[in-house]
Design an enzyme around this catalytic site. Structure first.
Site, PDB file in Angstrom:
ATOM      1  N   CYS A 147      -4.266   0.770  -2.207  1.00 52.47           N
ATOM      2  CA  CYS A 147      -4.089  -0.509  -1.502  1.00 52.47           C
ATOM      3  C   CYS A 147      -3.026  -1.374  -2.187  1.00 52.47           C
ATOM      4  CB  CYS A 147      -5.394  -1.302  -1.507  1.00 52.47           C
ATOM      5  SG  CYS A 147      -6.657  -0.663  -0.413  1.00 52.47           S
ATOM      6  N   GLU A 196      -3.171  -4.523  -3.030  1.00 48.58           N
ATOM      7  CA  GLU A 196      -3.709  -5.367  -4.099  1.00 48.58           C
ATOM      8  C   GLU A 196      -3.855  -4.561  -5.390  1.00 48.58           C
ATOM      9  OE1 GLU A 196      -4.866  -4.903  -1.079  1.00 48.58           O
ATOM     10  OE2 GLU A 196      -5.930  -6.636  -0.284  1.00 48.58           O
ATOM     11  N   GLU A 211       0.344   5.137   0.721  1.00 45.43           N
ATOM     12  CA  GLU A 211      -0.587   6.140   1.254  1.00 45.43           C
ATOM     13  C   GLU A 211      -0.186   7.548   0.815  1.00 45.43           C
ATOM     14  OE1 GLU A 211      -0.900   5.395   5.460  1.00 45.43           O
ATOM     15  OE2 GLU A 211      -2.073   3.558   5.097  1.00 45.43           O
ATOM     16  N   ASN A 212      -1.055   8.498   1.141  1.00 48.32           N
ATOM     17  CA  ASN A 212      -0.830   9.882   0.733  1.00 48.32           C
ATOM     18  C   ASN A 212      -1.413  10.793   1.813  1.00 48.32           C
ATOM     19  OD1 ASN A 212      -1.591  12.499  -0.885  1.00 48.32           O
ATOM     20  ND2 ASN A 212      -0.215  11.347  -2.200  1.00 48.32           N
ATOM     21  N   ALA A 213      -0.805  11.959   1.978  1.00 47.19           N
ATOM     22  CA  ALA A 213      -1.300  12.929   2.959  1.00 47.19           C
ATOM     23  C   ALA A 213      -2.749  13.308   2.668  1.00 47.19           C
ATOM     24  CB  ALA A 213      -0.416  14.165   2.951  1.00 47.19           C
ATOM     25  N   CYS A 262     -10.274  -5.116   0.530  1.00 47.48           N
ATOM     26  CA  CYS A 262     -11.370  -4.158   0.720  1.00 47.48           C
ATOM     27  C   CYS A 262     -12.321  -4.226  -0.485  1.00 47.48           C
ATOM     28  CB  CYS A 262     -10.820  -2.748   0.892  1.00 47.48           C
ATOM     29  SG  CYS A 262     -10.323  -1.963  -0.663  1.00 47.48           S
ATOM     30  N   CYS A 272     -10.894  -3.074  -3.894  1.00 46.74           N
ATOM     31  CA  CYS A 272      -9.949  -4.063  -4.447  1.00 46.74           C
ATOM     32  C   CYS A 272     -10.692  -5.295  -4.962  1.00 46.74           C
ATOM     33  CB  CYS A 272      -8.907  -4.448  -3.414  1.00 46.74           C
ATOM     34  SG  CYS A 272      -7.716  -3.112  -3.132  1.00 46.74           S
ATOM     35  N   ASN A 277       0.827  -1.214   0.000  1.00 52.52           N
ATOM     36  CA  ASN A 277       0.000   0.000   0.000  1.00 52.52           C
ATOM     37  C   ASN A 277       0.860   1.263   0.000  1.00 52.52           C
ATOM     38  OD1 ASN A 277       0.588  -0.915   2.654  1.00 52.52           O
ATOM     39  ND2 ASN A 277      -1.045   0.325   3.538  1.00 52.52           N
TER      40      ASN A 277
HETATM   41  N1  THU Z   1      -5.195  -1.655   2.741  1.00 53.07           N
HETATM   42  C1  THU Z   1      -4.659  -2.421   1.749  1.00 53.07           C
HETATM   43  O1  THU Z   1      -3.592  -2.106   1.197  1.00 53.07           O
HETATM   44  N2  THU Z   1      -5.308  -3.562   1.389  1.00 53.07           N
HETATM   45  C2  THU Z   1      -6.441  -4.028   1.992  1.00 53.07           C
HETATM   46  O2  THU Z   1      -6.954  -5.071   1.595  1.00 53.07           O
HETATM   47  C3  THU Z   1      -7.027  -3.287   3.117  1.00 53.07           C
HETATM   48  C4  THU Z   1      -6.434  -1.949   3.404  1.00 53.07           C
HETATM   49  C5  THU Z   1      -4.472  -0.448   3.152  1.00 53.07           C
HETATM   50  C6  THU Z   1      -5.133   0.853   2.805  1.00 53.07           C
HETATM   51  C7  THU Z   1      -4.515   1.788   3.835  1.00 53.07           C
HETATM   52  O3  THU Z   1      -3.251   2.227   3.341  1.00 53.07           O
HETATM   53  C8  THU Z   1      -4.275   0.895   5.040  1.00 53.07           C
HETATM   54  O4  THU Z   1      -4.324  -0.445   4.561  1.00 53.07           O
HETATM   55  C9  THU Z   1      -5.303   1.053   6.132  1.00 53.07           C
HETATM   56  O5  THU Z   1      -6.593   0.969   5.631  1.00 53.07           O
END
Ligand code: THU
Length: 162
Positions: free
Chosen positions: A73, A75, A64-66, A112, A115, A62
């Site tokens: 994610c 996946e 992320e970003n500010a 999620c 995804c 994953n």
């Molecule tokens: N996240 C994933 O990368 N995959 C998932 O299946 C569930 C959530 C990440 C998104 C975010 O960066 C962090 O987990 C918390 O939600």
């Protein structure tokens, strides 16, 4: 009126010693891929690893970003990487794991909703089911024979007037 039922079966393993060697190796790659996450906001690092039909291994983590909704994610990073580098090539198996600060990391997580939608379309694009291996860093492992099973009654391109 009638009621219909939706059921699916999946396998539950107590730990990776029970897995076939190729599955254990893929899961280990997903567990290690958590180290390549950029997750300074959630501190929840997700790693994904896929075995493509030609044996190539693709990973994702994953990012992320500010601006929180801009985060991606693990996946989805993996699916985009696979789609760009091996267009049209099916994914046989996709393993997902995670590592969080101050949490136990001892049970499987599941992709999620967004995804799941993307995995479903990847299956349709490549005309092949994707097998899922879901696990923490330790503990039980779930194997789901087809990711599609997690997305019943999905919205797909079939509904669009193409
Ligand atoms: N996240 C994933 O990368 N995959 C998932 O299946 C569930 C959530 C990440 C998104 C975010 O960066 C962090 O987990 C918390 O939600």
């Amino acid at each position: 009126m009638k009621t219909t039922e939706y059921k699916f079966s999946y396998e539950v393993y107590e730990d990776s010693t029970e897995l076939a060697p190729a599955d254990a190796q893929l899961l280990e790659t997903a567990r290690t891929a958590t180290q390549r996450a950029w997750a300074p906001y959630s501190h929840f690092r997700v790693g994904a690893a896929a075995r493509m039909q030609n044996g190539e291994i693709v990973t994702g983590a994953n990012q992320e970003n500010a601006s929180y909704p801009a985060g991606i994610c693990a996946e989805s990073v993996l699916l985009a990487t696979a789609g760009v580098n091996w267009p049209g090539l099916p994914i046989d198996t996709l393993a997902v794991s995670y590592q969080g600060d101050d949490i136990l990391n001892d049970h499987p997580i599941s992709p999620c909703g967004i995804c799941r939608q993307r995995i479903k379309e990847f299956e349709e694009r490549t005309q092949q089911p994707i097998r899922l291996i879901l696990a923490g860093q330790t503990g039980q492992i779930y194997i789901i024979p087809d990711a599609n099973l997690l997305m019943p009654l999905a919205f797909t391109a079939n509904e669009l007037p193409l």
